[in-house]
Design an enzyme around this catalytic site. Structure first.
Site, short mmCIF file in Angstrom:
data_model
loop_
_atom_site.label_atom_id
_atom_site.label_comp_id
_atom_site.label_asym_id
_atom_site.label_seq_id
_atom_site.Cartn_x
_atom_site.Cartn_y
_atom_site.Cartn_z
N ASP A 195 -1.93 2.25 -4.72
CA ASP A 195 -3.18 2.68 -4.11
C ASP A 195 -4.27 1.65 -4.38
O ASP A 195 -4.21 0.88 -5.36
CB ASP A 195 -3.62 4.04 -4.68
CG ASP A 195 -2.66 5.17 -4.32
OD1 ASP A 195 -2.00 5.05 -3.26
OD2 ASP A 195 -2.56 6.13 -5.09
N HIS B 176 0.82 -1.22 0.00
CA HIS B 176 0.00 0.00 0.00
C HIS B 176 0.85 1.27 0.00
O HIS B 176 0.34 2.36 -0.24
CB HIS B 176 -0.94 0.00 1.21
CG HIS B 176 -2.27 0.63 0.94
ND1 HIS B 176 -2.50 1.45 -0.14
CD2 HIS B 176 -3.45 0.57 1.61
CE1 HIS B 176 -3.74 1.87 -0.14
NE2 HIS B 176 -4.36 1.34 0.92
#
Length: 428
Positions: free
Chosen positions: A401, A397
């Site tokens: 995204d 992450h």
């Protein structure tokens, strides 16, 4: 006669230490040049270290599972001539490496005497006892202490019902077998069990544990699961397999998935990448080098299928089979086990509904196809039975995204559900 010190060599790629996996020699053995001395494991692969000289082993250093720094003495040998140690030089303490079972035998307290047989109404059957070493060598899963006690009692463990995890034979199972005169105790499944097995985590299993821990500690994972209709893909796969020539490999789902990834990844360069988080640099690769999570007798390994973008479906299948076989046989080279840019993990028919795979650090993504099942699907005004499979995925992450992860999986889904696109020069 002279003394020769064999030191742990520089194995390369910045390796500073290695783990002793298995010894092939012991004190007193006569060895020849190029004979295997010891197997050591680095972060990359297991390496077989061979003797550079003829000689007799005087001492070995390093216990199985122990870490040895590069340059340290691991074998001392007596050789013809002067050797490589000057006369009068200080010598390390000469200790022979011993199997863990022998060390535990010295440390563990003496086993308690077996309980006296209980009285039974019927004449008990005689206890089956071992008559040869083979009886013990073919024994099922049990801790070393349990095996040792069975050996002392002369009882082959294959006759003892195991009630521990995975059928492990516990001390209580052995006690019950003796107490019953060689028969399983009545209601034995309901008897309290208090045994605790111990297993030192070494070798590949320790490397796997360290790598998984490091990946979860360093990488904030985001998981994404999507359902795909693979009816058309499975029909195409079955037809291609039915009409393939004898020199062509059998197609599984994975070559189709890899080819689909090769078509999609150029539009998502941040996913086909390796993240050096220490330096804060993302290395996006044009070449697609797919790591294949492979279960082997020694544990999980990740051989690499290189340049998937330049391979057709059959070539992907052929190379996939080759690197997986090399990993399972233990013949995979260091180069074949490193350098992947994205990993695929599959449990095959055991794939379950969904998984949350752990990213293969320093990569930023891992893709996991799950089990294919047939289920009713609404298609307009009709309900039909379709073959459906979930694709599980995890992303770093910090780099990817959630929106981009979803876009990537949706693009991959399009190729999987319409496999003709895989073979087109340009997607429609």
């Amino acid at each position: 006669m002279g003394l020769y010190h064999f030191r742990l060599p520089d194995i390369g790629e910045g390796v500073a230490e290695a783990e002793v996996v298995i010894w092939h020699v012991k004190v007193g053995d006569a060895v020849r040049e190029d004979q295997s001395l010891v197997d050591v494991m680095t972060d990359k692969a297991t390496v077989d270290l061979t003797s550079p000289v003829d000689g007799t082993v005087l001492a070995v250093h390093g216990e199985i599972g122990g870490m040895m720094p590069v340059g340290s003495i691991i074998v001392e040998m007596e050789v013809e001539g002067e050797g490589n140690v000057a006369a009068g030089a200080s010598q390390p303490a000469r200790t022979a490496a011993r199997p863990p079972e022998e060390e535990k035998r010295e440390e563990a307290p003496a086993s308690p005497p077996p309980p006296a047989p209980v009285a039974v109404q019927s004449t008990p059957a005689p206890i089956k006892r071992a008559t040869s070493r083979r009886d013990f060598e073919t024994a099922p899963f049990a801790a070393p202490a349990t095996r040792r006690r069975a050996r002392e009692l002369g009882i082959p463990l294959q006759f003892v019902p195991g009630n521990g995890p995975g059928g492990r034979i516990l001390q209580e199972d052995l006690d019950a077998y003796v107490a019953s005169g060689g028969q399983p105790a009545a209601g034995h499944a309901l008897v309290e069990r208090h045994g605790v097995g111990e297993q030192k985590i070494i070798g590949l299993r320790r490397k796997i544990a360290e790598k998984m821990q490091d990946a979860k500690r360093r990488i904030p994972h985001i998981a994404y699961v999507e359902e795909c209709d693979v009816t058309e893909l499975e029909a195409l796969r079955a037809d291609l397999n039915a009409h393939r020539s004898e020199d062509m490999p059998k197609l599984t789902l994975l070559p189709f998935l890899i080819r689909a990834m090769a078509r999609v990844l150029p539009d998502f360069p941040q996913i086909n990448a390796r993240f050096d988080d220490d330096a804060g640099v993302l290395h996006s690769h044009e070449g697609i080098h797919v790591g294949i999570a492979t279960q082997t007798p020694a544990g999980l390994m990740v051989p690499v299928l290189r340049h998937a973008e330049a391979r057709d479906l059959w070539d992907c299948a052929r190379e996939l089979s080759r690197v997986a076989a090399a990993a399972r046989s233990g013949s995979a080279t260091r180069e074949e086990l490193s350098g992947s840019t994205v990993t695929v993990t599959s449990l095959g028919t055991l794939g379950g509904i969904a998984t949350t795979p752990v990213i293969n650090h320093p990569e930023v993504a891992i893709i996991g196809p799950n089990k294919i099942v047939e289920k009713p699907v609404v298609q307009g005004a009709f309900i039909s039975v379709r073959k459906v499979m979930n694709i599980s995925s995890s992303f770093d992450h910090r780099i990817v995204d959630g929106y981009d992860a979803a876009l990537f999986i949706q693009a991959l889904k399009r190729y999987i559900e319409h496999p003709a696109l895989i073979f087109m020069g340009e997607a429609a």
